[in-house]
Design an enzyme around this catalytic site. Sequence first.
Site, PDB file in Angstrom:
ATOM      1  N   LYS A  95       0.863  -1.189   0.000  1.00 31.68           N
ATOM      2  CA  LYS A  95       0.000   0.000   0.000  1.00 31.68           C
ATOM      3  C   LYS A  95       0.894   1.231   0.000  1.00 31.68           C
ATOM      4  O   LYS A  95       2.061   1.148   0.380  1.00 31.68           O
ATOM      5  CB  LYS A  95      -0.879  -0.003   1.259  1.00 31.68           C
ATOM      6  N   ASP A 132      -7.059   4.563  -4.274  1.00 34.02           N
ATOM      7  CA  ASP A 132      -7.692   4.434  -2.964  1.00 34.02           C
ATOM      8  C   ASP A 132      -8.262   5.824  -2.693  1.00 34.02           C
ATOM      9  O   ASP A 132      -8.521   6.585  -3.643  1.00 34.02           O
ATOM     10  CB  ASP A 132      -6.655   4.017  -1.889  1.00 34.02           C
TER      11      ASP A 132
HETATM   12  P1  NDP Z   1     -12.778   8.204  -2.422  1.00 36.09           P
HETATM   13  O1  NDP Z   1     -11.686   9.180  -2.234  1.00 36.09           O
HETATM   14  O2  NDP Z   1     -13.339   7.992  -3.763  1.00 36.09           O
HETATM   15  O3  NDP Z   1     -13.992   8.563  -1.429  1.00 36.09           O
HETATM   16  C1  NDP Z   1     -13.789   8.638  -0.047  1.00 36.09           C
HETATM   17  C2  NDP Z   1     -15.087   9.072   0.589  1.00 36.09           C
HETATM   18  O4  NDP Z   1     -14.962   8.929   2.002  1.00 36.09           O
HETATM   19  C3  NDP Z   1     -15.403  10.539   0.336  1.00 36.09           C
HETATM   20  O5  NDP Z   1     -16.788  10.704   0.362  1.00 36.09           O
HETATM   21  C4  NDP Z   1     -14.751  11.227   1.523  1.00 36.09           C
HETATM   22  O6  NDP Z   1     -15.317  12.473   1.860  1.00 36.09           O
HETATM   23  C5  NDP Z   1     -15.008  10.221   2.620  1.00 36.09           C
HETATM   24  N1  NDP Z   1     -13.946  10.313   3.616  1.00 36.09           N
HETATM   25  C6  NDP Z   1     -12.630  10.112   3.429  1.00 36.09           C
HETATM   26  N2  NDP Z   1     -11.948  10.323   4.547  1.00 36.09           N
HETATM   27  C7  NDP Z   1     -12.864  10.670   5.459  1.00 36.09           C
HETATM   28  C8  NDP Z   1     -12.780  11.023   6.830  1.00 36.09           C
HETATM   29  N3  NDP Z   1     -11.603  11.056   7.471  1.00 36.09           N
HETATM   30  N4  NDP Z   1     -13.939  11.304   7.463  1.00 36.09           N
HETATM   31  C9  NDP Z   1     -15.135  11.261   6.824  1.00 36.09           C
HETATM   32  N5  NDP Z   1     -15.254  10.949   5.519  1.00 36.09           N
HETATM   33  C10 NDP Z   1     -14.143  10.660   4.862  1.00 36.09           C
HETATM   34  O7  NDP Z   1     -12.217   6.826  -1.810  1.00 36.09           O
HETATM   35  P2  NDP Z   1     -12.743   5.345  -2.072  1.00 36.09           P
HETATM   36  O8  NDP Z   1     -14.215   5.352  -2.237  1.00 36.09           O
HETATM   37  O9  NDP Z   1     -11.880   4.738  -3.114  1.00 36.09           O
HETATM   38  O10 NDP Z   1     -12.349   4.626  -0.697  1.00 36.09           O
HETATM   39  C11 NDP Z   1     -13.251   4.536   0.411  1.00 36.09           C
HETATM   40  C12 NDP Z   1     -12.806   3.425   1.343  1.00 36.09           C
HETATM   41  O11 NDP Z   1     -12.796   2.178   0.637  1.00 36.09           O
HETATM   42  C13 NDP Z   1     -11.403   3.560   1.930  1.00 36.09           C
HETATM   43  O12 NDP Z   1     -11.388   3.004   3.219  1.00 36.09           O
HETATM   44  C14 NDP Z   1     -10.566   2.688   1.004  1.00 36.09           C
HETATM   45  O13 NDP Z   1      -9.368   2.247   1.626  1.00 36.09           O
HETATM   46  C15 NDP Z   1     -11.529   1.545   0.766  1.00 36.09           C
HETATM   47  N6  NDP Z   1     -11.279   0.722  -0.418  1.00 36.09           N
HETATM   48  C16 NDP Z   1     -11.231   1.288  -1.654  1.00 36.09           C
HETATM   49  C17 NDP Z   1     -11.017   0.491  -2.755  1.00 36.09           C
HETATM   50  C18 NDP Z   1     -11.074   1.041  -4.146  1.00 36.09           C
HETATM   51  O14 NDP Z   1     -11.076   0.246  -5.086  1.00 36.09           O
HETATM   52  N7  NDP Z   1     -11.166   2.359  -4.358  1.00 36.09           N
HETATM   53  C19 NDP Z   1     -10.740  -0.955  -2.621  1.00 36.09           C
HETATM   54  C20 NDP Z   1     -10.921  -1.460  -1.285  1.00 36.09           C
HETATM   55  C21 NDP Z   1     -11.146  -0.624  -0.229  1.00 36.09           C
HETATM   56  P3  NDP Z   1     -14.490  13.837   1.603  1.00 36.09           P
HETATM   57  O15 NDP Z   1     -14.527  14.066   0.136  1.00 36.09           O
HETATM   58  O16 NDP Z   1     -15.206  14.873   2.399  1.00 36.09           O
HETATM   59  O17 NDP Z   1     -13.085  13.592   2.110  1.00 36.09           O
END
Ligand code: NDP
Length: 452
Positions: free
Chosen positions: A132, A172
Amino acid sequence: MTTRPDSQTQLDALRGEIERRNPAQPEFHQAVHEVLDTLAPVLAARPEYAEPGLVERLCEPERQVIFRVPWQDDKGRVHVNRGFRVEFNSALGPYKGGLRFHPSVNLGIVKFLGFEQIFKNALTGLGIGGGKGGSDFDPHGRSDAEVMRFCQSFMTELYRHIGEHTDVPAGDIGVGGREIGYLFGQYRRITNRWEAGVLTGKGPGWGGSAIRPEATGYGSVLFAEAMLRERGEDLEGQTAVVSGSGNVAIYTIEKLLALGANPLTCSDSGGYVVDDKGIDLDLLKQVKEVERGRISDYAERRGSSARYVSGGRVWEVPADVALPSATQNELDENDAATLVRNGVKAVSEGANMPTVPEAVHLFQRAGVAFGPGKAANAGGVAVSALEMAQNHARTAWSPARVEEELARIMGDIHTTCHETAERYGAPGDYVTGANIAGFERVADSMLAQGVI
Ligand code: NDP
């Protein structure tokens, strides 16, 4: 199954040692503890796994790279961020795992994510190791040109450490198709190679796989459906609470709708939206994917069915199923108690480690089907591995073929976790099932490959 006391003692000692040697990394400690807490029965049953050094090696990354990332904003000011890549374990294949760009990123966060990734990737059965990376860079509010310059500077160091047979990053939090494009362009320029398999999550015209953007969210919903089917139910007609509004959340909502469920919420770091008519997917995609706006904009444009709750927690909305899809530790014990009180039946983790350990235990005690991220969100990395396979063969599969493979893989992961939990005397405990099944695959390869 009873546990030999020495297995538990060995794991407890290791736990203390890891805390001592990795100070100020609470998320890494949490991820390691959660796995070690479930391994005693397998160490007791399979003495070869209790061999001194095996679990210790598994908890120590093979390589950790930290580097400076200088870049200039649109006004010519210089910023200095920190870049990370943790290459955790390559017993099963090249390191594989995403890059996260978020101000909270530090070494401990990257190590927790890399550690989780080892087991998740093993569960897919696809021959990928765990790694990662990321940076404390915050893409929010940055222009495309600033994001491009940052990505180019980041890759100017990262390229030395990655490669299609070595280490294959993906996206991510904060890293989507735009960022992967800039990163791939810089890698290609520096190396003068068309090495499509060096990054996954690429665009459809230049080596990306169909269904990769959808894969994590779709997979998490398929896992929820599989858990419900074990109990003689399915998702049709069920209400769902989803957190986040990024890549995982959007395609979780899309799949919920496709299976006849009613997703009521989504969120970002400012608050959440609850929509009594169910989330309007087209509007959500327009606001978040096209305009890169905030979730409050959705509520403003949706009309009377939706309301925005600033600073609120999505878990207070009653629903049958919960799919945390934003970030780590976003669902605590109080949230779990609220969900249970409101009759939640299943929780499927689209995000990595979104549920604090006390909340996981509470769900399990209450008889809620709980799918841990290692298993439930493995669809993303699984389709990334399929993207690598397509790149190696210089071919592109149809969306239908990729989706069929994704469904098969998620079904296999569910079955593996379920059967492993039963085999080790913990029926219905997907946390134990996922940890032990992933561990067995990695540990067998590590033992076969010697002390390295
Ligand atoms: P994105 O950046 O596309 O979206 C993240 C979302 O979560 C946004 O809505 C963001 O809001 C919110 N968010 C992020 N950090 C925080 C925080 N500290 N508090 C509250 N809201 C938060 O990321 P992904 O959708 O790709 O990833 C989401 C999760 O899924 C993560 O845990 C990631 O590790 C996991 N994941 C992702 C994969 C992938 O293929 N993308 C694969 C497997 C797991 P804001 O814009 O306000 O920050």
